[in-house]
Scaffold this active site. Structure first.
Site, PDB file in Angstrom:
ATOM      1  N   ASP A  41       0.660  -1.424   0.073  1.00 56.68           N
ATOM      2  CA  ASP A  41      -0.011  -0.011  -0.081  1.00 56.68           C
ATOM      3  C   ASP A  41       1.073   1.065   0.085  1.00 56.68           C
ATOM      4  OD1 ASP A  41      -2.393   1.725  -0.158  1.00 56.68           O
ATOM      5  OD2 ASP A  41      -2.182   1.251   2.041  1.00 56.68           O
ATOM      6  N   GLY A  42       0.681   2.000  -0.645  1.00 55.78           N
ATOM      7  CA  GLY A  42       0.846   3.472  -0.568  1.00 55.78           C
ATOM      8  C   GLY A  42       1.850   4.561  -1.398  1.00 55.78           C
ATOM      9  N   GLY A  44      -0.092   5.534  -4.210  1.00 49.18           N
ATOM     10  CA  GLY A  44      -0.611   6.926  -5.314  1.00 49.18           C
ATOM     11  C   GLY A  44       0.072   7.967  -3.873  1.00 49.18           C
ATOM     12  N   ARG A  45       0.074   7.325  -2.365  1.00 47.53           N
ATOM     13  CA  ARG A  45       0.730   8.519  -1.646  1.00 47.53           C
ATOM     14  C   ARG A  45       1.877   9.291  -2.224  1.00 47.53           C
ATOM     15  NH1 ARG A  45      -1.076   5.915   3.612  1.00 47.53           N
ATOM     16  NH2 ARG A  45      -1.858   4.430   2.009  1.00 47.53           N
ATOM     17  N   ASN A  89     -10.713  -2.275  -5.413  1.00 43.73           N
ATOM     18  CA  ASN A  89     -10.122  -1.996  -6.246  1.00 43.73           C
ATOM     19  C   ASN A  89     -11.010  -1.249  -6.954  1.00 43.73           C
ATOM     20  OD1 ASN A  89      -7.234  -2.572  -4.842  1.00 43.73           O
ATOM     21  ND2 ASN A  89      -7.925  -1.130  -4.120  1.00 43.73           N
TER      22      ASN A  89
END
Ligand code: IPE
Ligand code: IPE
Ligand code: MG
Length: 263
Positions: A41-42, A44-45, A89
């Site tokens: 995860d992460g 996009g950030r 998603n």
């Protein structure tokens, strides 16, 4: 707004046999988790922090996926489940969904020779309906090509949801009841476990989630019922071999009791 594009090919991972053995932690063989799941995860950030678009974050994750697989091989993990695309998603924008489908297909296509060379047996966990046929075709080719490999099983969880998997197992059981193969009121935990997507794969011992989020997001609901969790702050494109080994070290120091009492 103008976006800067990065050349991710320069971030590739080395061919086997990977790391200098002196840097690989010497974990006791019987303490290393057999099955590790990673919620990657992460992305996009990570992209947002750099003024890039979300899909650039997914691209930046590719070498990290293979660094993670190499790290798992090097410390003796036997099964690695990678949460790649969840049943939830599909809620993302059509552009991002399209990118993730095409990118998953292309990664499997481009990397199958490397995985085969590493002794990876490619597996898939997920639901067929809705998943792009080209993704399923690439997965099936990769699974066939690598079916005799024994170093590590890498399970790409694509269009995967833990609840969907349990519901699909129950639907299979119901069909067997209707066909008279199972007596209807004798549904056991063992029976459900035997109807999961990959019934030969043992329960998950450790789930790692990157990016600081502390939730399971419907990953391995059945198999991780008694797993240890390691929530790590790195965004997935900043994750890698040493961070993976740190998670293994955390796991080794946990006290797993399974409801019993320590001797
Ligand atoms: C994980 O990164 C990759 C997938 C879910 C496919 P995200 O895309 O969820 O990144 P964040 O959480 O928005 O930063
Ligand atoms: C979980 O991450 C799914 C994958 C890593 C494939 P998400 O980013 O989709 O999960 P939420 O939305 O934070 O729960
Ligand atoms: Mg996310």
């Amino acid at each position: 707004m103008a976006f800067e594009h990065v050349d991710y090919k320069s971030l590739d991972v080395p061919a086997a046999p990977f790391s200098d053995p002196s840097i690989i932690p010497d974990f006791p063989k019987d303490k290393v988790p057999r099955h590790v799941g990673v919620i990657m995860d992460g992305n996009g950030r990570w992209a947002k922090q750099r003024g890039l678009i979300r899909t650039d974050g997914h691209q930046a994750a590719e070498p990290v996926v293979f660094d993670t697989i190499a790290a798992a091989i090097e410390c003796g993990v036997r099964y690695l489940s990678l949460y790649t695309f969840s049943t939830e998603n599909w809620k993302r924008s059509p552009q991002e969904v399209r990118f993730l489908m095409g990118f998953s297909r292309d990664i499997i296509h481009r990397r199958v020779a490397q995985m085969d060379e590493w002794g990876v047996r490619v597996r898939w966990a997920g639901r067929r309906p809705r998943l792009w046929k080209s993704v399923i075709d690439e997965l099936e080719m990769a699974m066939e090509r690598t079916k005799n490999n024994k170093v590590i099983d890498v399970v790409f969880c694509i269009n995967y949801g833990g609840r969907a998997e349990i519901a699909d197992a129950c639907a299979d059981i119901a069909r067997e009841v209707r066909a008279g193969k199972i007596k209807g009121d004798r549904v056991t935990e063992k029976m459900i476990a035997e109807h999961l997507y990959n019934p030969d794969i043992p329960d998950c011992d450790l789930v790692i989630r990157t990016s600081g989020e502390q939730r399971t997001s419907n990953f391995l609901a059945w198999q991780a019922a008694y797993a240890e969790y390691d929530f790590v702050p790195e965004l997935f494109p900043d994750y890698g071999r040493e961070a993976f080994w740190r998670s293994i070290d955390h796991y080794i120091h946990r006290d797993r009791r399974f409801g019993g009492v320590k001797k």
